[in-house]
Design a protein around this motif. Structure first.
Motif, PDB file in Angstrom:
ATOM      1  N   ALA A  13       0.831  -1.216   0.000  1.00  0.00           N
ATOM      2  CA  ALA A  13       0.000   0.000   0.000  1.00  0.00           C
ATOM      3  C   ALA A  13       0.863   1.262   0.000  1.00  0.00           C
ATOM      4  O   ALA A  13       0.442   2.308  -0.495  1.00  0.00           O
ATOM      5  N   ASP A  14       2.067   1.160   0.532  1.00  0.00           N
ATOM      6  CA  ASP A  14       2.934   2.327   0.710  1.00  0.00           C
ATOM      7  C   ASP A  14       3.963   2.451  -0.415  1.00  0.00           C
ATOM      8  O   ASP A  14       4.864   3.296  -0.356  1.00  0.00           O
ATOM      9  N   ALA A  15       3.848   1.638  -1.455  1.00  0.00           N
ATOM     10  CA  ALA A  15       4.916   1.554  -2.460  1.00  0.00           C
ATOM     11  C   ALA A  15       5.198   2.897  -3.144  1.00  0.00           C
ATOM     12  O   ALA A  15       6.355   3.230  -3.413  1.00  0.00           O
ATOM     13  N   GLY A  16       4.138   3.668  -3.401  1.00  0.00           N
ATOM     14  CA  GLY A  16       4.324   4.961  -4.067  1.00  0.00           C
ATOM     15  C   GLY A  16       5.148   5.913  -3.221  1.00  0.00           C
ATOM     16  O   GLY A  16       6.078   6.564  -3.703  1.00  0.00           O
ATOM     17  N   GLN A  17       4.809   5.970  -1.931  1.00  0.00           N
ATOM     18  CA  GLN A  17       5.549   6.886  -1.056  1.00  0.00           C
ATOM     19  C   GLN A  17       6.960   6.387  -0.794  1.00  0.00           C
ATOM     20  O   GLN A  17       7.885   7.186  -0.626  1.00  0.00           O
ATOM     21  N   ASP A  20       8.971   7.732  -3.512  1.00  0.00           N
ATOM     22  CA  ASP A  20       9.285   9.156  -3.291  1.00  0.00           C
ATOM     23  C   ASP A  20      10.447   9.312  -2.316  1.00  0.00           C
ATOM     24  O   ASP A  20      11.331  10.145  -2.501  1.00  0.00           O
ATOM     25  N   ARG A  21      10.430   8.496  -1.272  1.00  0.00           N
ATOM     26  CA  ARG A  21      11.518   8.590  -0.282  1.00  0.00           C
ATOM     27  C   ARG A  21      12.851   8.218  -0.923  1.00  0.00           C
ATOM     28  O   ARG A  21      13.864   8.888  -0.724  1.00  0.00           O
ATOM     29  N   LEU A  22      12.840   7.149  -1.713  1.00  0.00           N
ATOM     30  CA  LEU A  22      14.091   6.757  -2.383  1.00  0.00           C
ATOM     31  C   LEU A  22      14.576   7.887  -3.294  1.00  0.00           C
ATOM     32  O   LEU A  22      15.764   8.200  -3.340  1.00  0.00           O
ATOM     33  N   LEU A 110      12.102   7.616 -13.395  1.00  0.00           N
ATOM     34  CA  LEU A 110      11.550   6.283 -13.568  1.00  0.00           C
ATOM     35  C   LEU A 110      11.464   6.038 -15.063  1.00  0.00           C
ATOM     36  O   LEU A 110      10.814   6.794 -15.775  1.00  0.00           O
ATOM     37  N   GLU A 111      12.177   5.021 -15.546  1.00  0.00           N
ATOM     38  CA  GLU A 111      12.116   4.686 -16.972  1.00  0.00           C
ATOM     39  C   GLU A 111      11.359   3.378 -17.119  1.00  0.00           C
ATOM     40  O   GLU A 111      11.427   2.527 -16.237  1.00  0.00           O
TER      41      GLU A 111
END
Ligand code: BES
Ligand code: MN
Ligand code: MN
Length: 460
Positions: A13-17, A20-22, A110-111
């Motif tokens: 569920a948190d993959a998007g954020q 962003d952190r990375l 992101l490619e």
């Protein structure tokens, strides 16, 4: 649902954020080799402390003579849980050559590739993306009462320059850092769909030689023929480092090199390594180096001597008829078995010195080395991690070697008597250290899920 299922769902569920952190982390140009980036390395360390605190760790920066260490600790959800020490490095290699990047190295993008989304930036794979896989697993456990193991994390900012401040730091903090097992996320998978545990790393030691002839650069018309040319001398000596059959010619170099134990040889043969593809992908056809050895054997279990760079004279555009006063080379040795880094450097220096003609002087600049290391394969932590990886990837984890070096792995054994579990999600085509370094989004996401499963398995 069980806690592990909840935790895996939270990671999803948190993959998007998480991404962003990375990206935030990747925007910090923490190049350890460059004096211009000292403040950026400090900033990367501070960023990590803030992340750790946000997910419930006690964390602080620890200054060293070089870049700071970051140490964080968190208690387990339950008492009597095992204690793990996790290591990663926040420093990255210099991004050069810059003109070969498709996008700026510290502006992550992101490619979309044939193999799915890839995160492109210096450090994406080595080691910022890898390091964060572990923190993302820890973050998810925080939502359900804390991690199943007590955790200490150690993040270093000098791995890419040979970890010069590490021995003193380990000596001073042995107690703080001791744990039941050390986990390191700085290695690769066997291939894009097969996870791996690395059980052998080569060691490394590097040296630099500077030859000086005349007391200044000379006109090659006025002096050429009469004056010694240090580039010629250097070229001859470097050429002599390898025999015609590819073996390294330094006396005593192979002392301590052992043939592979049958058990490991069989394990590696079962991996079905595609040597033609390995070389083919980088535009090569034929294994160089020692004859009668397979490419896998050459990179995982044989020592090498590589010239990493040569300089001297004029290499700009056009012609300059200079007879240079100086020539230098950087040389490094990958080590295996019980080869001793100091002895290898001594032998190299003696080899050079013995070949100097009249009027040529040699100076050397050394760097601390680290010996090769092999990890026990009959080990309970490894067995548990292997099952956890299989649950995540749907395939048994391969036990592999690694041609690269991670100095801390030897130091953990030597100074803290701890074995490491080396689990990483990098791929061969991640272009670590090269332009357009990338990390697969799958590596990042399933890497975090893998650590959640490994921590749960270690605590079970
Ligand atoms: N992460 C790498 C080690 C590595 C390389 C793992 C290839 C898996 C595949 C590490 O950051 C590294 O680059 N180590 C250096 C050590 C050196 C600078 C002392 C290396 O191997 O050259
Ligand atoms: Mn690394
Ligand atoms: Mn590296």
């Amino acid at each position: 649902m069980s806690i592990i299922d909840d935790t895996l769902a939270a990671i999803d569920a948190d993959a998007g954020q998480a991404l962003d952190r990375l990206f935030d982390f990747l925007r910090i140009p923490s190049v350890s080799a460059s004096p211009a980036h000292v403040a950026d390395c400090q900033r990367a360390a501070e960023w990590l402390v803030a992340q750790l605190v946000a997910i419930g760790f006690d964390a602080a920066i620890h200054p060293t003579d070089g870049k700071p260490m970051v140490v964080g600790t968190i208690k387990a959800a339950r008492r009597d849980s095992p204690h793990v020490l996790f290591y990663g490095h926040y420093d990255v290699q210099p991004p050069d050559p810059l003109d070969l990047w498709r996008s700026p190295p510290f502006e992550p993008t992101l490619e979309t590739g044939p193999d799915g989304d890839r995160i492109v930036a210096r450090g994406a794979s080595d080691d910022k993306g890898q390091l964060l896989t572990f923190l993302e697993a820890c973050r998810a456990f925080q939502k359900f009462g804390g991690p199943p193991c007590a955790i200490t994390v150690l993040f270093e900012g000098e791995e890419e320059i040979g970890s010069p401040s590490l021995p003193a730091f380990l000596a001073d903090n042995a107690k703080r850092l001791s744990a039941d097992v050390a986990l390191v996320c700085d290695t690769g998978m066997w291939n894009a769909t097969t996870p791996a545990i690395t059980t052998a790393l080569r060691g490394i030691v590097a040296d630099e030689v500077i030859l000086t002839g005349a007391n200044r650069d000379l006109h090659s018309g006025v002096y050429g023929g009469a004056a010694v040319n240090p580039i010629h001398v250097l070229a001859r000596i470097l050429g002599d480092l390898h025999a015609a059959d590819g073996a390294v010619a330094l006396p005593g170099f192979y002392d301590g090199v052992e043939e592979l134990p049958d058990e490991i040889r069989t394990q590696w043969e079962e991996l079905d390594f595609d040597a033609a593809a390995f070389l083919g992908e980088v535009g090569l056809t034929t294994p160089a180096g020692e004859r009668d050895r397979t490419p896998l054997e050459l990179v995982w279990s044989r020592p090498t001597c590589e010239v990493n760079g040569i300089s001297g004279g004029y290499s700009g555009e056009g012609v300059k008829t200079v007879l240079p006063a100086k020539a230098s080379a950087k040389v490094s040795f990958r080590l295996v078995g019980k080869q001793n880094p100091d002895k290898v450097v001594q032998s190299f220096r003696a080899f050079v010195t013995a070949r100097l003609p009249a009027d040529v002087k040699a100076e050397f600049r050394g760097h601390a080395g680290s010996p090769a290391i092999t990890l026990p394969i009959k080990n309970e932590a490894l067995r548990r991690a292997r099952r956890a990886l299989e649950a995540e990837w749907g395939k048994p984890a391969a036990l592999i070697g690694c041609g690269g070096s991670i100095p801390i792995v030897g130091a953990f054994k030597r100074d803290l008597n701890m074995d490491c579990l080396l689990v990483g999600f990098a791929l061969e085509d991640d272009a670590m250290h090269s332009p357009n370094e990338k990390y697969q989004r799958t590596s990042f996401h399933k890497g975090a899920r893998s650590w959640a499963r490994i921590l749960a398995a270690l605590a079970a």
